[in-house]
Write an enzyme that holds these catalytic residues in place. Structure first.
Site, PDB file in Angstrom:
ATOM      1  N   HIS A 370       0.793  -1.231   0.000  1.00 51.90           N
ATOM      2  CA  HIS A 370       0.000   0.000   0.000  1.00 51.90           C
ATOM      3  C   HIS A 370       0.817   1.269   0.000  1.00 51.90           C
ATOM      4  O   HIS A 370       0.256   2.359  -0.020  1.00 51.90           O
ATOM      5  CB  HIS A 370      -0.928   0.043   1.218  1.00 51.90           C
ATOM      6  CG  HIS A 370      -2.135  -0.821   1.078  1.00 51.90           C
ATOM      7  ND1 HIS A 370      -3.308  -0.370   0.509  1.00 51.90           N
ATOM      8  CD2 HIS A 370      -2.355  -2.108   1.401  1.00 51.90           C
ATOM      9  CE1 HIS A 370      -4.202  -1.348   0.515  1.00 51.90           C
ATOM     10  NE2 HIS A 370      -3.643  -2.418   1.042  1.00 51.90           N
ATOM     11  N   LYS A 561      -9.404  13.918   3.764  1.00 49.60           N
ATOM     12  CA  LYS A 561      -8.540  12.741   3.796  1.00 49.60           C
ATOM     13  C   LYS A 561      -7.625  12.898   5.005  1.00 49.60           C
ATOM     14  O   LYS A 561      -7.617  13.951   5.635  1.00 49.60           O
ATOM     15  CB  LYS A 561      -7.713  12.620   2.507  1.00 49.60           C
ATOM     16  CG  LYS A 561      -7.054  13.956   2.082  1.00 49.60           C
ATOM     17  CD  LYS A 561      -6.292  13.832   0.770  1.00 49.60           C
ATOM     18  CE  LYS A 561      -7.136  13.822  -0.469  1.00 49.60           C
ATOM     19  NZ  LYS A 561      -7.038  12.590  -1.238  1.00 49.60           N
ATOM     20  N   ARG A 562      -6.852  11.862   5.352  1.00 46.34           N
ATOM     21  CA  ARG A 562      -5.889  12.040   6.428  1.00 46.34           C
ATOM     22  C   ARG A 562      -4.996  13.250   6.143  1.00 46.34           C
ATOM     23  O   ARG A 562      -4.698  13.557   4.983  1.00 46.34           O
ATOM     24  CB  ARG A 562      -5.024  10.773   6.576  1.00 46.34           C
ATOM     25  CG  ARG A 562      -5.775   9.610   7.190  1.00 46.34           C
ATOM     26  CD  ARG A 562      -6.297   9.958   8.566  1.00 46.34           C
ATOM     27  NE  ARG A 562      -5.223  10.109   9.511  1.00 46.34           N
ATOM     28  CZ  ARG A 562      -4.900   9.227  10.459  1.00 46.34           C
ATOM     29  NH1 ARG A 562      -5.602   8.117  10.589  1.00 46.34           N
ATOM     30  NH2 ARG A 562      -3.908   9.451  11.283  1.00 46.34           N
ATOM     31  N   LYS A 567       0.072  14.575   1.047  1.00 49.36           N
ATOM     32  CA  LYS A 567      -1.234  14.846   0.450  1.00 49.36           C
ATOM     33  C   LYS A 567      -1.425  16.342   0.174  1.00 49.36           C
ATOM     34  O   LYS A 567      -2.361  16.744  -0.502  1.00 49.36           O
ATOM     35  CB  LYS A 567      -2.350  14.323   1.351  1.00 49.36           C
ATOM     36  CG  LYS A 567      -2.414  12.780   1.395  1.00 49.36           C
ATOM     37  CD  LYS A 567      -3.482  12.301   2.360  1.00 49.36           C
ATOM     38  CE  LYS A 567      -3.570  10.796   2.513  1.00 49.36           C
ATOM     39  NZ  LYS A 567      -4.389  10.131   1.484  1.00 49.36           N
ATOM     40  N   THR A 669      -8.767   6.442  -2.908  1.00 49.92           N
ATOM     41  CA  THR A 669     -10.104   5.961  -3.242  1.00 49.92           C
ATOM     42  C   THR A 669     -11.102   7.095  -3.054  1.00 49.92           C
ATOM     43  O   THR A 669     -12.177   7.083  -3.655  1.00 49.92           O
ATOM     44  CB  THR A 669     -10.528   4.769  -2.348  1.00 49.92           C
ATOM     45  OG1 THR A 669     -10.253   5.094  -0.989  1.00 49.92           O
ATOM     46  CG2 THR A 669      -9.777   3.511  -2.746  1.00 49.92           C
ATOM     47  N   LYS A 673     -14.655   8.188  -5.193  1.00 39.99           N
ATOM     48  CA  LYS A 673     -15.975   8.487  -4.631  1.00 39.99           C
ATOM     49  C   LYS A 673     -16.490   9.835  -5.152  1.00 39.99           C
ATOM     50  O   LYS A 673     -17.656   9.977  -5.509  1.00 39.99           O
ATOM     51  CB  LYS A 673     -15.902   8.545  -3.096  1.00 39.99           C
ATOM     52  CG  LYS A 673     -15.437   7.266  -2.432  1.00 39.99           C
ATOM     53  CD  LYS A 673     -15.091   7.517  -0.956  1.00 39.99           C
ATOM     54  CE  LYS A 673     -14.265   6.397  -0.369  1.00 39.99           C
ATOM     55  NZ  LYS A 673     -13.649   6.766   0.930  1.00 39.99           N
TER      56      LYS A 673
HETATM   57  C1  LIG Z   1     -12.379   6.961   1.250  1.00 39.31           C
HETATM   58  C2  LIG Z   1     -11.964   7.349   2.602  1.00 39.31           C
HETATM   59  C3  LIG Z   1     -10.616   7.602   2.873  1.00 39.31           C
HETATM   60  C4  LIG Z   1      -9.541   7.550   1.812  1.00 39.31           C
HETATM   61  O1  LIG Z   1      -9.443   8.824   1.200  1.00 39.31           O
HETATM   62  P1  LIG Z   1      -8.206   9.226   0.275  1.00 39.31           P
HETATM   63  O2  LIG Z   1      -8.609  10.547  -0.273  1.00 39.31           O
HETATM   64  O3  LIG Z   1      -8.121   8.178  -0.792  1.00 39.31           O
HETATM   65  O4  LIG Z   1      -7.016   9.293   1.129  1.00 39.31           O
HETATM   66  C5  LIG Z   1     -10.263   7.965   4.155  1.00 39.31           C
HETATM   67  N1  LIG Z   1     -11.174   8.081   5.128  1.00 39.31           N
HETATM   68  C6  LIG Z   1     -12.485   7.858   4.899  1.00 39.31           C
HETATM   69  C7  LIG Z   1     -13.458   8.018   6.024  1.00 39.31           C
HETATM   70  C8  LIG Z   1     -12.929   7.486   3.640  1.00 39.31           C
HETATM   71  O5  LIG Z   1     -14.225   7.252   3.434  1.00 39.31           O
END
Ligand SMILES: *Cc1c(COP(=O)(O)O)cnc(C)c1O
Length: 822
Positions: A370, A561-562, A567, A669, A673
């Site tokens: 990952h 995101k985190r 990022k 991911t 979305k």
């Molecule tokens: C999809 C998702 C992530 C991953 O987000 P990235 O933008 O791909 O880092 C992290 N936390 C939650 C709650 C998510 O639903």
């Protein structure tokens, strides 16, 4: 583009009960299971009773699926993951069973609002971010495509911490998701396993006198108790099991010690067992390195393997056929110690020789990598590993000897390359490399996007890839369209259904039919109205939670995101500051109204990430109350980002920020979305953004910045951020403002170091990408102001994202890795 076969439900859809029947069942559950009368029931009681009613109906399918797999001797997939970020489950179950409307009506007849009680369900936050959410999407997709699968993980009593923002700073509070019980889970005491730690290893002669046999005598033992949660596929096609382990003492209280007056010592064992399933380490993409973490990894790996081996033996009576009947998947290196544990079970407990055991092991395991960040690769100090797992240490050495022999025999490697292949890092401190262990112990090693897999072959696993050239393969991540479209965006779902029918419910690729509607002005207006309604819902949430009023006609620009330097939330914040300057200097220009949303948790020990949260909040405070920007720019940081918040924010996004330094985000991911929900992406050519741009088309995405190759090149050819910043007046001015305390008058030096690092080092290339990013944001404005064009692009995004369904990803895993063709 490969189009997956339409997933016709394999069994007829479950019969949908009428609301009156459901209402009667709810009242009965309330009364006889919870001992409550409808007249005094609280909303939480209604929630529990509703879940119980639906759960009962899932159980029939659950038992049927399990029996069918037992009878058919089907190969099973075991997905080992230290994280499952599943979020709330009630809507998932209602929706997948097709019960949503019937339940809504049933509750309505009892005077209860479904949407209201749904928000009371705790969000099961058993994951940090993308990795854990991927495991949750995979569980749902495996059930949907009718793949017999078990997920294995840990039942953390306090999962991921809850984030509050206090005076702009992140505060971490314990998440207490189990406080009111968990109606979804079933405790399985009879499925408990004993797990050992420490102790010593005896070498004895085997019963037949032929071989040396090893016996591990652990010094410490705990019980792993199973808790099972049913996972329902779309249309209830199959119900799989998520089995989470909880740590329990074998002897809750050591009476001898207690009676001798050592009251604390008497509970020591109990506390140690309890700690195993107490918290999830909150560091994302960087190893915790704590002894407890290694204990957790071994605890759940060993409990899961005992379970798998026990199931296999009870049916087949031996273990040589294990690879034909079980595919064990390692979600990252966290369960990599399972490779050594299976070797131990095969050799020490079942008397199989090393070569045969090694063959069985490799054919059984597969591993997903990952991250490429070198600092994120897990490794454990040899003394710690040896003390906690003495027999596994011996096995790791034996595997290493075998692998290094193969490497030397191949004649392809010099000493330096051999040392990189070794399972033991021999530099300053000797460490066990878990990535290398997972790699050599698996027949398949996959990356999670095309770019990431390519880089994996060229960087972290370059030598191992040369030694085993057929092992590395790509499986681009996906998301389940049930949760991330049908449930989270009922407005868009209804609109699409009205336009193209409901075939996309079963075959997400059918969304393609929306493509032609991008040209249809009437459809575009309906699409815009759905987006508008979702934005109003988010604006209302921000107004209640944060007291900030937002204009829903502004462009909603979202980065959730985190919080991580790679990022680059910082790039986004600096651009906001630069834009703020511009609006004030040129009030006469035709500025586009925009709201920049941020959300995300920072690891509690990650200083810069926490400072970035504070900066976002400091900048928000100044900009939001400055009348001279006339509401053209607002900045909000929404606290406690989790799955439920994502479900609320993503459908309301116009613009999705996916701006990591190229080469550093393995897939992402969140990017998928957003695009599926009709947000346009502004992003770098990183992770799955590359494939998203190929699918939606260059004209329907905003790509900017350095490529991964260019980043590598710049870093190796003397990157000089200072010169660059000094030649970029907008950037220099924004940084000067931040650094001099314009946004932190109470502590003007607060951001001095954060900014000076950009001048001196800027590892994440914020300065190098700033101009391209800011310029691309202005092209975003231009397209936004041509509203028909904007919505045409947004519709094309929705229409073309079907490939990113986790059903497609899971079919690829099943066919190419697990050898369970679908
Ligand atoms: C999809 C998702 C992530 C991953 O987000 P990235 O933008 O791909 O880092 C992290 N936390 C939650 C709650 C998510 O639903």
């Amino acid at each position: 583009m490969s189009s997956a076969t339409p997933s016709e439900p394999l069994k007829p859809p479950l019969e949908i009960p009428d609301p009156a029947t459901l209402a009667a069942e709810i009242v009965k559950a309330l009364k006889y299971r919870d001992g409550k009368d409808a007249a005094v029931a609280t909303k939480d009681d209604w929630l529990t009773a509703s879940i119980q009613v639906v759960r009962d109906r899932i159980i029939d399918g659950w038992i049927a699926s399990t029996k069918q797999d037992d009878d058919s001797g089907a190969k099973r997939v075991y997905y080992l993951s230290l994280e499952f970020l599943i979020g709330r489950l009630m809507r998932d179950a209602f929706s997948n069973l097709g019960f949503m409307e019937a339940m809504r009506a049933a509750l309505g007849s009892l005077g209860v609002e479904l949407d209201e009680i749904a928000t009371l369900e705790p969000d099961a936050a058993l994951g940090n971010g993308g990795l854990g959410r991927l495991a949750a999407c995979f569980m749902e997709s495996m059930a949907t495509v009718d793949l017999p699968a078990h997920g294995y993980g840990i039942r953390y009593v306090n999962g991921m911490f809850r984030q509050e923002i206090s005076d702009g700073w992140q505060v971490e509070l314990p998440e207490t998701w189990l406080d009111h019980g968990n109606p979804w889970e079933f405790e399985r005491r009879e499925r408990s396993s004993e797990i050992g730690f420490g102790g010593s290893v005896d070498a004895i002669v085997s019963a037949d006198g032929q071989r040396e046999q090893h016996v591990w005598k652990p010094q410490e033992r705990v019980l792993a108790v199973a808790y099972d949660t049913p996972v329902v596929g779309w249309r209830g096609s199959r119900v799989n099991t998520l089995r989470l382990w909880s740590g329990m003492p074998i002897d809750p209280i050591l009476l001898e010690a207690f009676n001798a007056g050592d009251h604390i010592g008497a509970l020591r064992e109990s506390n140690r067992a309890d700690a195993l399933s107490r918290v999830l380490y909150p560091a994302d993409s960087s190893p915790a390195g704590q002894e407890l973490r290694l204990r957790q990894e071994y605890f759940f790996s060993a409990a899961s393997l005992q379970d798998i081996v026990r199931r296999h033996i009870s049916r087949y009576g031996e273990l040589r056929s294990l690879p034909d009947k079980a595919a064990i998947h390692l979600n990252d290196t966290h369960p990599a110690v399972a490779v050594a544990e299976l070797m131990r079970l095969l050799m020490d407990v079942h008397g199989i020789d090393f070569d045969a055991a090694w063959d069985i092991t490799k054919r059984t395991f597969a591993y997903t990598n990952h991250t490429l960040l070198p600092e994120a690769l897990e490794s454990w100090p040899v003394p710690l590993f040896e003390r906690l797992l003495p027999r596994h240490m011996q096995i790791v050495y034996a595997i290493n000897a075998q692998v290094l022999l193969e490497a030397r025999m191949s004649g392809q490697f010099d000493d330096c390359q051999i040392s990189r292949i070794s399972l033991i890092e021999e530099n300053s401190e000797r460490r066990v490399r878990m990535g290398n262990l997972a790699f050599v112990g698996s027949h398949s090693v996959n990356g999670v996007s095309a770019l990431h897999t390519q880089l994996m072959k060229e960087t972290v696993f370059a030598d191992l890839h040369r030694l085993y050239p057929t092992r590395v393969n790509n499986k681009t991540n996906g998301i389940t369209p049930r949760r991330w479209l049908l449930q989270c965006n009922p407005g868009l779902t209804a609109l699409a259904r009205e336009a193209i029918g409901d075939r996309f419910f079963d075959d997400i690729d059918a969304l393609r039919e929306l493509d032609r509607l991008a040209e249809d002005a009437a459809f575009r207006e309906k699409f815009a109205a759905v987006k508008r309604a979702n934005k109003e819902r988010l604006a209302a949430l921000v107004a209640t939670r944060l007291g900030v009023r937002l204009d829903p006609s502004a462009l909603f620009d979202i980065q959730i995101k985190r919080i991580h330097e790679y990022k680059r939330q910082l790039l986004n914040i600096i651009e906001a500051v630069a834009l703020y300057d511009q609006i004030r200097s040129h009030p006469e220009r035709d500025w586009t109204a925009r709201v920049k949303f941020f959300g995300g948790k920072a690891a509690p020990g990650y200083h810069n990430a926490k400072l970035i949260i504070k900066l976002a909040n400091d900048v928000a405070k100044v900009i939001n109350r400055d009348p001279s920007v006339r509401g053209l720019l607002k900045v909000v940081f929404v606290p406690n980002y989790n799955v439920s918040l994502a479900e609320m924010m993503i459908p309301a996004a116009d613009l999705s920020e996916q701006i990591s330094t190229a080469g550093m985000e393995a897939s992402g991911t969140g990017n998928m979305k957003f695009a599926l929900n009709g947000a346009l992406t502004i992003g770098t050519l990183d992770g799955a953004n590359v494939e998203i741009s190929e699918h939606v088309g260059d004209d329907n995405i905003f790509i900017f910045g350095l490529t991964a190759d260019e980043v590598t090149q710049r870093r190796s050819s003397g990157y000089n951020p200072r010169a660059l910043i000094e030649n970029t007046p907008e950037l220099a001015q924004a940084l000067a403002a931040i650094s001099s305390g314009v946004f932190s008058p109470d502590d003007p030096a607060r951001y001095r170091d954060l900014v000076s690092d950009l001048y001196d080092r800027d590892w994440f290339m914020v300065a190098a990408d700033f101009d391209a990013y800011a310029a691309t944001q202005r092209s975003v404005d231009a397209v936004w102001n041509d509203s028909p064009d904007w919505y045409a692009k947004a519709i094309r995004n929705v229409a073309r994202m079907g490939w990113f369904s986790s059903d497609r990803t899971i079919r690829e895993y099943a066919n190419d890795i697990w050898n369970v063709p679908l």
